[in-house]
Scaffold this motif. Structure first.
Motif, PDB file in Angstrom:
ATOM      1  N   TYR A 144       0.841  -1.196   0.000  1.00 44.38           N
ATOM      2  CA  TYR A 144       0.000   0.000   0.000  1.00 44.38           C
ATOM      3  C   TYR A 144       0.878   1.249   0.000  1.00 44.38           C
ATOM      4  O   TYR A 144       2.023   1.223   0.456  1.00 44.38           O
ATOM      5  CB  TYR A 144      -0.909   0.014   1.235  1.00 44.38           C
ATOM      6  CG  TYR A 144      -1.931  -1.087   1.220  1.00 44.38           C
ATOM      7  CD1 TYR A 144      -3.067  -0.986   0.431  1.00 44.38           C
ATOM      8  CD2 TYR A 144      -1.767  -2.230   1.995  1.00 44.38           C
ATOM      9  CE1 TYR A 144      -4.009  -1.999   0.403  1.00 44.38           C
ATOM     10  CE2 TYR A 144      -2.703  -3.246   1.975  1.00 44.38           C
ATOM     11  CZ  TYR A 144      -3.823  -3.124   1.175  1.00 44.38           C
ATOM     12  OH  TYR A 144      -4.759  -4.131   1.154  1.00 44.38           O
ATOM     13  N   SER A 145       0.326   2.347  -0.481  1.00 40.68           N
ATOM     14  CA  SER A 145       1.038   3.625  -0.458  1.00 40.68           C
ATOM     15  C   SER A 145       0.962   4.220   0.947  1.00 40.68           C
ATOM     16  O   SER A 145       0.139   3.802   1.774  1.00 40.68           O
ATOM     17  CB  SER A 145       0.412   4.595  -1.461  1.00 40.68           C
ATOM     18  OG  SER A 145      -0.874   4.998  -1.017  1.00 40.68           O
ATOM     19  N   ALA A 146       1.785   5.222   1.190  1.00 39.50           N
ATOM     20  CA  ALA A 146       1.750   5.911   2.492  1.00 39.50           C
ATOM     21  C   ALA A 146       0.375   6.522   2.734  1.00 39.50           C
ATOM     22  O   ALA A 146      -0.132   6.490   3.860  1.00 39.50           O
ATOM     23  CB  ALA A 146       2.833   6.984   2.537  1.00 39.50           C
ATOM     24  N   THR A 147      -0.243   7.054   1.682  1.00 45.55           N
ATOM     25  CA  THR A 147      -1.573   7.644   1.833  1.00 45.55           C
ATOM     26  C   THR A 147      -2.595   6.582   2.186  1.00 45.55           C
ATOM     27  O   THR A 147      -3.440   6.793   3.068  1.00 45.55           O
ATOM     28  CB  THR A 147      -1.982   8.373   0.530  1.00 45.55           C
ATOM     29  OG1 THR A 147      -0.993   9.343   0.223  1.00 45.55           O
ATOM     30  CG2 THR A 147      -3.339   9.044   0.676  1.00 45.55           C
ATOM     31  N   GLN A 148      -2.555   5.429   1.515  1.00 45.06           N
ATOM     32  CA  GLN A 148      -3.488   4.350   1.823  1.00 45.06           C
ATOM     33  C   GLN A 148      -3.332   3.884   3.270  1.00 45.06           C
ATOM     34  O   GLN A 148      -4.324   3.643   3.960  1.00 45.06           O
ATOM     35  CB  GLN A 148      -3.288   3.175   0.866  1.00 45.06           C
ATOM     36  CG  GLN A 148      -3.793   3.440  -0.533  1.00 45.06           C
ATOM     37  CD  GLN A 148      -3.398   2.344  -1.499  1.00 45.06           C
ATOM     38  OE1 GLN A 148      -2.203   2.038  -1.650  1.00 45.06           O
ATOM     39  NE2 GLN A 148      -4.388   1.750  -2.158  1.00 45.06           N
ATOM     40  N   ILE A 149      -2.107   3.755   3.711  1.00 47.41           N
ATOM     41  CA  ILE A 149      -1.850   3.315   5.088  1.00 47.41           C
ATOM     42  C   ILE A 149      -2.354   4.360   6.084  1.00 47.41           C
ATOM     43  O   ILE A 149      -3.025   4.028   7.063  1.00 47.41           O
ATOM     44  CB  ILE A 149      -0.352   3.014   5.299  1.00 47.41           C
ATOM     45  CG1 ILE A 149       0.046   1.781   4.468  1.00 47.41           C
ATOM     46  CG2 ILE A 149      -0.028   2.796   6.779  1.00 47.41           C
ATOM     47  CD1 ILE A 149       1.548   1.551   4.374  1.00 47.41           C
ATOM     48  N   ALA A 150      -2.045   5.624   5.822  1.00 41.16           N
ATOM     49  CA  ALA A 150      -2.502   6.696   6.723  1.00 41.16           C
ATOM     50  C   ALA A 150      -4.025   6.730   6.787  1.00 41.16           C
ATOM     51  O   ALA A 150      -4.606   6.827   7.881  1.00 41.16           O
ATOM     52  CB  ALA A 150      -1.952   8.048   6.258  1.00 41.16           C
ATOM     53  N   LEU A 151      -4.680   6.622   5.638  1.00 42.21           N
ATOM     54  CA  LEU A 151      -6.148   6.641   5.634  1.00 42.21           C
ATOM     55  C   LEU A 151      -6.718   5.452   6.401  1.00 42.21           C
ATOM     56  O   LEU A 151      -7.714   5.585   7.120  1.00 42.21           O
ATOM     57  CB  LEU A 151      -6.678   6.645   4.197  1.00 42.21           C
ATOM     58  CG  LEU A 151      -6.482   7.943   3.427  1.00 42.21           C
ATOM     59  CD1 LEU A 151      -6.850   7.767   1.960  1.00 42.21           C
ATOM     60  CD2 LEU A 151      -7.289   9.075   4.054  1.00 42.21           C
ATOM     61  N   HIS A 152      -6.107   4.283   6.264  1.00 39.51           N
ATOM     62  CA  HIS A 152      -6.558   3.095   6.999  1.00 39.51           C
ATOM     63  C   HIS A 152      -6.567   3.364   8.500  1.00 39.51           C
ATOM     64  O   HIS A 152      -7.553   3.124   9.196  1.00 39.51           O
ATOM     65  CB  HIS A 152      -5.653   1.905   6.670  1.00 39.51           C
ATOM     66  CG  HIS A 152      -5.940   0.687   7.485  1.00 39.51           C
ATOM     67  ND1 HIS A 152      -5.348   0.464   8.708  1.00 39.51           N
ATOM     68  CD2 HIS A 152      -6.758  -0.370   7.272  1.00 39.51           C
ATOM     69  CE1 HIS A 152      -5.780  -0.681   9.207  1.00 39.51           C
ATOM     70  NE2 HIS A 152      -6.641  -1.208   8.357  1.00 39.51           N
ATOM     71  N   TRP A 153      -5.442   3.878   9.020  1.00 39.70           N
ATOM     72  CA  TRP A 153      -5.310   4.073  10.459  1.00 39.70           C
ATOM     73  C   TRP A 153      -6.131   5.264  10.959  1.00 39.70           C
ATOM     74  O   TRP A 153      -6.678   5.221  12.069  1.00 39.70           O
ATOM     75  CB  TRP A 153      -3.840   4.175  10.856  1.00 39.70           C
ATOM     76  CG  TRP A 153      -3.155   2.859  10.658  1.00 39.70           C
ATOM     77  CD1 TRP A 153      -2.183   2.564   9.748  1.00 39.70           C
ATOM     78  CD2 TRP A 153      -3.429   1.634  11.347  1.00 39.70           C
ATOM     79  NE1 TRP A 153      -1.837   1.238   9.836  1.00 39.70           N
ATOM     80  CE2 TRP A 153      -2.583   0.640  10.811  1.00 39.70           C
ATOM     81  CE3 TRP A 153      -4.314   1.271  12.373  1.00 39.70           C
ATOM     82  CZ2 TRP A 153      -2.596  -0.687  11.261  1.00 39.70           C
ATOM     83  CZ3 TRP A 153      -4.318  -0.046  12.819  1.00 39.70           C
ATOM     84  CH2 TRP A 153      -3.472  -1.007  12.272  1.00 39.70           C
ATOM     85  N   ILE A 154      -6.263   6.299  10.157  1.00 35.67           N
ATOM     86  CA  ILE A 154      -7.107   7.434  10.549  1.00 35.67           C
ATOM     87  C   ILE A 154      -8.562   6.992  10.651  1.00 35.67           C
ATOM     88  O   ILE A 154      -9.259   7.313  11.628  1.00 35.67           O
ATOM     89  CB  ILE A 154      -6.946   8.623   9.565  1.00 35.67           C
ATOM     90  CG1 ILE A 154      -5.548   9.226   9.689  1.00 35.67           C
ATOM     91  CG2 ILE A 154      -8.017   9.678   9.799  1.00 35.67           C
ATOM     92  CD1 ILE A 154      -5.179  10.178   8.552  1.00 35.67           C
ATOM     93  N   VAL A 155      -9.024   6.250   9.657  1.00 39.04           N
ATOM     94  CA  VAL A 155     -10.410   5.750   9.693  1.00 39.04           C
ATOM     95  C   VAL A 155     -10.598   4.808  10.882  1.00 39.04           C
ATOM     96  O   VAL A 155     -11.625   4.868  11.570  1.00 39.04           O
ATOM     97  CB  VAL A 155     -10.791   5.086   8.351  1.00 39.04           C
ATOM     98  CG1 VAL A 155     -12.099   4.306   8.464  1.00 39.04           C
ATOM     99  CG2 VAL A 155     -10.888   6.141   7.251  1.00 39.04           C
ATOM    100  N   ALA A 156      -9.626   3.955  11.140  1.00 40.78           N
ATOM    101  CA  ALA A 156      -9.730   3.051  12.293  1.00 40.78           C
ATOM    102  C   ALA A 156      -9.886   3.841  13.603  1.00 40.78           C
ATOM    103  O   ALA A 156     -10.731   3.509  14.441  1.00 40.78           O
ATOM    104  CB  ALA A 156      -8.508   2.137  12.364  1.00 40.78           C
ATOM    105  N   LEU A 157      -9.090   4.894  13.760  1.00 41.98           N
ATOM    106  CA  LEU A 157      -9.186   5.721  14.970  1.00 41.98           C
ATOM    107  C   LEU A 157     -10.523   6.470  15.041  1.00 41.98           C
ATOM    108  O   LEU A 157     -11.127   6.571  16.117  1.00 41.98           O
ATOM    109  CB  LEU A 157      -8.025   6.711  15.037  1.00 41.98           C
ATOM    110  CG  LEU A 157      -6.656   6.100  15.313  1.00 41.98           C
ATOM    111  CD1 LEU A 157      -5.560   7.154  15.153  1.00 41.98           C
ATOM    112  CD2 LEU A 157      -6.604   5.469  16.693  1.00 41.98           C
TER     113      LEU A 157
END
Length: 163
Positions: A7-20
């Protein structure tokens, strides 16, 4: 589209932001539930920052999930591990699809409940929230199963972007 390995850095960041944000939604649920019940009884409901946080958190989740889907469509996502059994691949695909669907559908249902005072929409929102909770649990268990039982190091894909 070429197959991506991670995954890209953006995809990873979005995953964890949505999780939070989803975790916060579960924590803020009582405040909006109490306010909704008071409003449906005809009581005056004043401003509550926890209610506002739940509403705006839901909208943020909706927008970020749409962004995630656009990235998934345009950039792609890594394939499942080659050694994963086809039934597990299907279960993962269904779980991810369900998570995306629920994260999108929950927002209009919650919005209709809150802004239109719809008890039916509130019941749908509440029921779907329970299903979301189950799918999140399945998602986490699947990731842990891959990491510690199958030892595929699958979780690394959500920690480090593809180079």
């Amino acid at each position: 589209m070429a197959e991506v390995k991670g995954y890209s850095a953006t995809q990873i960041a979005l995953h964890w932001i949505v999780a939070l944000l989803i975790a916060a939604q579960f924590l803020l649920n009582d405040a909006i539930g109490d306010a909704f019940r008071a409003a449906t009884r005809g009581e005056e409901v004043g401003f509550n920052p926890l209610v506002a946080a739940h509403v705006f958190g839901g909208i943020a989740i909706f927008v970020l999930v749409l962004w995630r889907l656009v990235l998934r469509k345009t950039r792609g996502a890594p394939p499942p591990p080659a050694e994963e059994a086809p039934p597990l691949q299907l279960l993962a695909k269904l779980t991810h699809g369900g998570l995306y669907l629920l994260m999108i559908v929950l927002v209009p249902a919650g919005g209709a409940a809150w802004f239109l005072g719809s008890r039916g929409a509130a019941e749908v929102h509440e029921a779907l929230t329970g299903v979301l909770f189950v799918l999140i649990g399945l998602h986490v268990v699947g990731a842990l199963y891959h990491q510690f039982v199958l030892k595929t190091n699958l979780m690394e894909r959500m920690k480090r972007p593809e180079a």
